[in-house]
Motif scaffolding. Structure first.
Motif, PDB file in Angstrom:
ATOM      1  N   CYS A  57       0.283  29.623 -12.244  1.00  0.00           N
ATOM      2  CA  CYS A  57      -0.138  30.715 -11.515  1.00  0.00           C
ATOM      3  C   CYS A  57       1.097  31.447 -11.230  1.00  0.00           C
ATOM      4  CB  CYS A  57      -0.819  30.116 -10.958  1.00  0.00           C
ATOM      5  SG  CYS A  57      -2.629  28.591 -11.548  1.00  0.00           S
ATOM      6  N   GLY A  58       0.203  32.342 -10.786  1.00  0.00           N
ATOM      7  CA  GLY A  58       0.704  33.514 -10.146  1.00  0.00           C
ATOM      8  C   GLY A  58       2.417  33.563 -10.509  1.00  0.00           C
ATOM      9  N   THR A 109      -1.239  22.574  -7.601  1.00  0.00           N
ATOM     10  CA  THR A 109      -1.804  23.727  -7.748  1.00  0.00           C
ATOM     11  C   THR A 109      -3.306  23.423  -8.236  1.00  0.00           C
ATOM     12  OG1 THR A 109       0.126  24.958  -7.744  1.00  0.00           O
ATOM     13  CG2 THR A 109      -2.191  25.972  -8.881  1.00  0.00           C
ATOM     14  N   ALA A 156       6.039  33.314  -0.107  1.00  0.00           N
ATOM     15  CA  ALA A 156       6.291  34.415  -0.689  1.00  0.00           C
ATOM     16  C   ALA A 156       7.016  33.609  -1.926  1.00  0.00           C
ATOM     17  CB  ALA A 156       6.665  35.347  -0.959  1.00  0.00           C
ATOM     18  N   GLN A 164      12.629  28.190 -11.753  1.00  0.00           N
ATOM     19  CA  GLN A 164      11.380  27.785 -12.973  1.00  0.00           C
ATOM     20  C   GLN A 164      12.320  28.824 -14.396  1.00  0.00           C
ATOM     21  OE1 GLN A 164       8.437  29.553 -11.117  1.00  0.00           O
ATOM     22  NE2 GLN A 164       7.806  27.687  -9.734  1.00  0.00           N
ATOM     23  N   LEU A 241       3.306  41.810  -7.677  1.00  0.00           N
ATOM     24  CA  LEU A 241       2.564  40.838  -6.925  1.00  0.00           C
ATOM     25  C   LEU A 241       3.808  40.646  -5.545  1.00  0.00           C
ATOM     26  CD1 LEU A 241       0.783  38.629  -7.370  1.00  0.00           C
ATOM     27  CD2 LEU A 241       2.893  37.139  -8.096  1.00  0.00           C
ATOM     28  N   GLU A 245       1.636  41.299  -2.172  1.00  0.00           N
ATOM     29  CA  GLU A 245       1.260  39.811  -0.722  1.00  0.00           C
ATOM     30  C   GLU A 245       1.792  40.394   0.362  1.00  0.00           C
ATOM     31  OE1 GLU A 245       4.349  37.021  -3.610  1.00  0.00           O
ATOM     32  OE2 GLU A 245       2.526  35.833  -2.708  1.00  0.00           O
ATOM     33  N   VAL A 366      -2.022  26.538  -3.606  1.00  0.00           N
ATOM     34  CA  VAL A 366      -3.716  26.784  -3.582  1.00  0.00           C
ATOM     35  C   VAL A 366      -3.977  24.832  -3.776  1.00  0.00           C
ATOM     36  CG1 VAL A 366      -5.359  28.174  -4.655  1.00  0.00           C
ATOM     37  CG2 VAL A 366      -3.643  29.375  -4.165  1.00  0.00           C
TER      38      VAL A 366
END
Ligand code: F6R
Length: 369
Positions: A57-58, A109, A156, A164, A241, A245, A366
């Motif tokens: 995600c994200g 997540t 953030a 990653q 993104l 944010e 999340v």
């Protein structure tokens, strides 16, 4: 605990050279080969893999998008990347020879966790790329490759993202190495280049003052667009993104090739557009196409903010602002090109009086679907 920085985010941006180096540490042997013993999935199983599916995600999803380019190029295994929240509910095709890679900084997540549970129920093997030791996602996976970014506190994601990408590349190169592809020499060369990246990220960080100045000058803008191609496309999405944010601005990333299929209608006088330009060395066709995209938007009045490699003179006439990054192979460029975008978003948020470490409405992990 912020180590002299005003915000955790600034500290974490500054920690990226070390985070990247730590993620490589102990994973490359003296002969330049990868030793990912911690990936407990046996080589015999990895040789049988016929499809890779990345779920995240994200920001972690953007790392996965970048990984797809590297995995397919170096391993020739078809690779899909999908938002975990979409994947789970569309009845995806999964089999025992499918390797699912779940990327998550927090390891908690919920959407990513549900996706990997679903994949394991279908008999697929799951490899987690995670930054948090002992968290749920690695515990429930068949294997885990930890990113060694250290704790990430700011909401953030910055240093986790870079690591990653590095971890995904290690997986791609490892698969290539285990399976023996025609890219053997290239894989060795890339491993060498990866070892330079930490130093190059440091170089980028040393030259960020003009980016901060530029960010402050744009604080009253409503919209910023981001364009990229190939691995520059997920970098553009990530830049957008971060800006959404942190700065609460309308920010959108596009694949530069899509411009004429719609987004070019958005270009108007003085609209800031950030363009990520790939290396002119290597696959120069990519580079030349994006240079003509810059010309097109500038002719329509855009204020162009161009991120390009040192020594690339072709962009100079079309750049209202030029941000230089060190020379890297195209596939590694996201590791240096993302950094100015993080600094840009952080500085814009500060200039707009926003809370950098705790943006409104957001949580660090999340844990609801
Ligand atoms: C953006 C950001 C989020 C996370 C996303 C996934 O800066 O931090 O988009 O990347 O919520 O979180 P993890 O990686 O913990 O699964």
């Amino acid at each position: 605990e912020k180590g002299g920085y005003d915000y955790f985010m600034l500290k974490e941006i500054a920690e990226q050279p070390k985070a990247v180096a730590d993620t490589l540490l102990g994973r490359i042997d003296a002969s330049g080969l990868l030793t990912l013993d911690e990936v407990r999935i046996p080589a015999t199983v990895l040789r049988e893999v016929d499809k890779i599916v990345i779920v995240a995600c994200g920001t972690a999803f953007h790392a996965g998008m970048i990984a797809k380019y590297a995995i397919e190029h170096w391993t020739r295994i078809p690779c899909e990347v999908e938002l975990a929240s979409e994947f789970r509910y569309r009845d995806p095709i999964l089999a025992p020879r499918t390797l699912v890679v779940a990327i998550s900084q927090s390891g908690e997540t919920m959407d990513t966790l549900m996706a990997l549970r679903h994949a394991r129920e279908q008999g697929s093997k799951v490899l987690a790329i995670c930054n948090t030791n002992g968290s749920t996602i690695p515990r429930e996976s068949d294997a885990v490759l930890y990113t060694h970014a250290g704790p990430e506190v700011a909401v953030a994601s910055t240093k986790a993202f870079l690591t990653q990408v590095v971890a995904c590349y290690l997986v791609a190169l490892y698969l290539g190495q285990v399976r023996g592809t025609k890219w053997g020499d290239e894989i060795l060369a890339v491993i060498r280049e990866l070892s330079q990246i930490s130093r190059q990220v440091e170089q980028v960080l040393e030259t960020m003052e003009p980016v901060r100045e530029l960010a402050r000058s744009l604080k009253d803008k409503n919209t910023v667009l981001f364009l990229g191609r190939h691995v520059g496309y997920p970098v553009a999405l990530e830049g957008a993104l971060k800006l959404k944010e942190l700065a609460y601005m309308h920010a959108e990333g596009f694949a530069a090739g899509e411009l004429k299929h719609g987004p070019i209608a958005l270009i108007e006088e003085d609209l800031p557009v950030v363009v990520v330009v790939p290396s002119p060395r290597g696959r120069s066709v990519l580079h030349d196409k994006i240079v003509s995209n810059i010309q097109e938007i500038r002719a329509r009045g855009a204020r162009t903010i161009v991120i390009a490699e040192e020594g690339d003179e072709s962009v100079v006439p079309y750049a209202d602002h030029l941000v230089r990054v060190p020379q890297t192979p195209t596939l590694l460029q996201p590791l240096v090109a993302t950094v100015p975008l993080q600094v840009f978003a952080c500085e814009l948020a500060t200039a707009r009086g926003n809370e950098v470490d705790q943006p409104r409405n957001l949580a660090k992990s999340v844990t609801v679907e």
